[in-house]
Design an enzyme around this catalytic site. Structure first.
Site, PDB file in Angstrom:
ATOM      1  N   CYS A 417      77.615  39.946 -12.652  1.00 24.65           N
ATOM      2  CA  CYS A 417      78.950  39.787 -13.237  1.00 24.65           C
ATOM      3  C   CYS A 417      78.845  39.677 -14.758  1.00 24.65           C
ATOM      4  CB  CYS A 417      79.621  38.548 -12.661  1.00 24.65           C
ATOM      5  SG  CYS A 417      81.138  38.065 -13.522  1.00 24.65           S
ATOM      6  N   CYS A 420      79.853  36.313 -16.198  1.00 31.03           N
ATOM      7  CA  CYS A 420      78.796  35.306 -16.037  1.00 31.03           C
ATOM      8  C   CYS A 420      77.721  35.504 -17.099  1.00 31.03           C
ATOM      9  CB  CYS A 420      78.178  35.393 -14.641  1.00 31.03           C
ATOM     10  SG  CYS A 420      79.323  35.100 -13.276  1.00 31.03           S
TER      11      CYS A 420
END
Length: 497
Positions: A417, A420
């Site tokens: 991600c 993230c």
């Protein structure tokens, strides 16, 4: 300064126990002493205040009350309080009586709260020259923008910046693995333009751990992403946290699969700027629409110094072990990470160019490297020694405790991600800051087989999700904001511990 009431079309509405006809308001006049509203004010009840992307980081978004007088019929005056607020980028004045909104008006946009539509701006500048785009970038962001210089033909950016006549900053990533010719070129550029390049370096502890555990050339076996993440991406992330915008030398003709659609300006899809949170950094690509031949014609015409590696067959230049000359007819990016997939030649600095659907969903890093079992390799994140990796059993036990020995801050994440990845530096820095404070910092990988469990038991909505487990409360508290900088996360923790 007097603020005249506008026509009824500008009135947003009125609520509360008092009614005031807009036609009776002639002007607002500021007094010397402010009227402080009580904490019970219902002005912002039920509202969602959002910060514009290009907002001045120094502006406070708490309520800012002012005293004002309203000229009423019969030459009498009634004291009200006035509040100015940002609401989806608009500057709005609220007139209050006994904490009730009696009049609201759109006053326009504050001087430092101009909200830029970068999609529209990119379209407007699509046919603009690189010089015009560079000038616009430097004009808009001043000292809060810097040119990213790799030591290759992107020296053209520095030349364009010089031609604008505006002051500018330049930074570069020293990975420790560059060619000697590139280091010599940095020195030449500094002397030619009379500038000091701001160098960013990787964390020595992380580099040491990588080399000791996997050797100097692990990227030939399991892909370049891990090494690039340590030597390039993390230092870049740290550098960009001190800026509101950056300028890159990306061009549409550089990479077959990742740069064909880059705009001349965009909200950075991967990294965060000094304001923190998604949308806090703007990325300018002034030469996006210029092809390689035109770049080189310009460099020669302006007598700009170039890296001597170019005369040895190098076109795209990166770290020494991962760059080689290309043969006639080969694309320039074929000289980079030549052992990997030719359609995803990105080190992570411009990972936002890779469309999400083209990236492995659960355990891939988009670099084309693979394990022997055929599954794509993945590089984990949040690898600080101060961040505890929790198993499903571990975090399950943590949720069941009603009285914990220590409070915990835990991020639910997926290593693929990009959001993230964007907060990795902030979270690792926070973990270091909290070390020894009695607050434990952890991570739990919540994708794949763990996703359903995380959704049902851990409030997972999207990645990343951040939870605080108080010391004396059984229920974790979910961090509600998309601002994931160190200061915002610290404020969250301090308010709850």
């Amino acid at each position: 300064m007097a603020l005249a009431a506008s026509s009824s079309s500008a009135i947003l509405g009125s609520v509360g126990s008092h009614d005031l006809d807009a036609a009776k308001i002639s002007s607002f006049q500021r007094l010397n002493q402010p009227v402080i509203l009580s904490a019970s004010s219902n002005v912002i009840h039920g509202q969602s205040w959002m910060k514009p992307i290009s907002a001045d980081p120094k502006r406070s978004h708490a309520m800012i009350p002012f005293a004002a007088t309203v000229a009423a019929p019969g030459n009498s005056s009634v004291l009200f309080s006035m509040d100015f607020r940002d609401y989806y980028g608009l500057y709005i004045g609220w007139l209050l009586l006994n904490d009730n909104v009696v009049y609201a008006e759109v006053l326009g946009k504050g001087e430092s709260e101009v909200v830029e539509d970068y999609d529209k701006l990119a379209k407007d500048l699509e046919s603009a020259s690189p010089l015009e785009i560079m000038d616009k970038a430097l004009e808009n962001f001043g000292n809060d923008i810097a040119i990213a210089f790799s030591g290759a033909e992107d020296v053209v950016l520095i030349e364009y910046a010089r031609l604008t006549g505006r002051p500018f900053r330049v930074f570069s990533l020293d990975t420790g693995r560059l060619n000697p010719e590139t280091y010599a070129f940095f020195d030449t550029v500094e002397k030619h333009y009379g500038i000091h390049i701001e160098y960013a370096f990787p964390d020595s502890v992380e580099v040491q751990a990588l080399v000791r555990n996997k050797g100097l050339f692990s990227f030939y076996e399991d892909g370049h992403q891990e090494c690039c993440r340590i030597r390039k991406v993390r230092p870049l992330r740290k550098a960009l946290k001190g800026l509101r915008a950056w300028i890159t030398g990306q061009r549409k003709d550089q990479s077959p699969g990742t740069r064909a659609e880059i705009p001349v300006v965009q909200v950075d899809p991967t990294f965060e700027g000094m304001d923190g949170g998604i949308g806090s950094l703007v990325k300018w690509n002034p030469v996006a629409n210029v092809d390689s031949m035109d770049i080189w014609n310009f460099l020669r015409a302006m007598n700009v110094p170039v890296n001597s590696l170019h005369s040895q067959g190098y076109v795209s230049i990166g770290c020494e072990p991962c760059t080689r000359p290309v043969l006639p007819g080969q694309h320039e990016r074929e000289g980079r990470w030549w052992w990997e997939d030719s359609k995803a030649k990105e080190c992570g600095l411009h990972k936002g160019n890779i469309k999400q659907e083209e990236m492995p969903e659960l355990n891939g890093n988009g670099n084309g490297a693979a394990h022997k079992n055929g599954k794509a390799a993945v590089t984990d994140i949040f690898n600080s020694q101060n961040v505890v990796s929790l198993s499903r059993t571990g975090i399950g036990n943590l949720t069941k405790l009603e009285n914990r020995a220590d409070p915990w801050l835990v991020v639910l994440y997926a290593p693929w991600c990009r959001f993230c990845q964007a907060m990795e530096g902030s979270y690792d820095e926070l973990a270091e800051k909290l070390a020894g404070s009695g607050i434990k910092v952890g991570k739990f990988r919540a994708d794949g087989e763990q996703k359903k469990f995380a959704q049902q038991e851990l409030q997972l909505g999207s990645f990343p999700t951040i939870l605080f487990f108080p010391k004396h409360s059984p229920n974790p508290i979910k961090y509600p904001s998309e601002k994931r900088d160190v200061d915002s996360l610290t404020a969250f923790v301090n308010a709850l511990q």
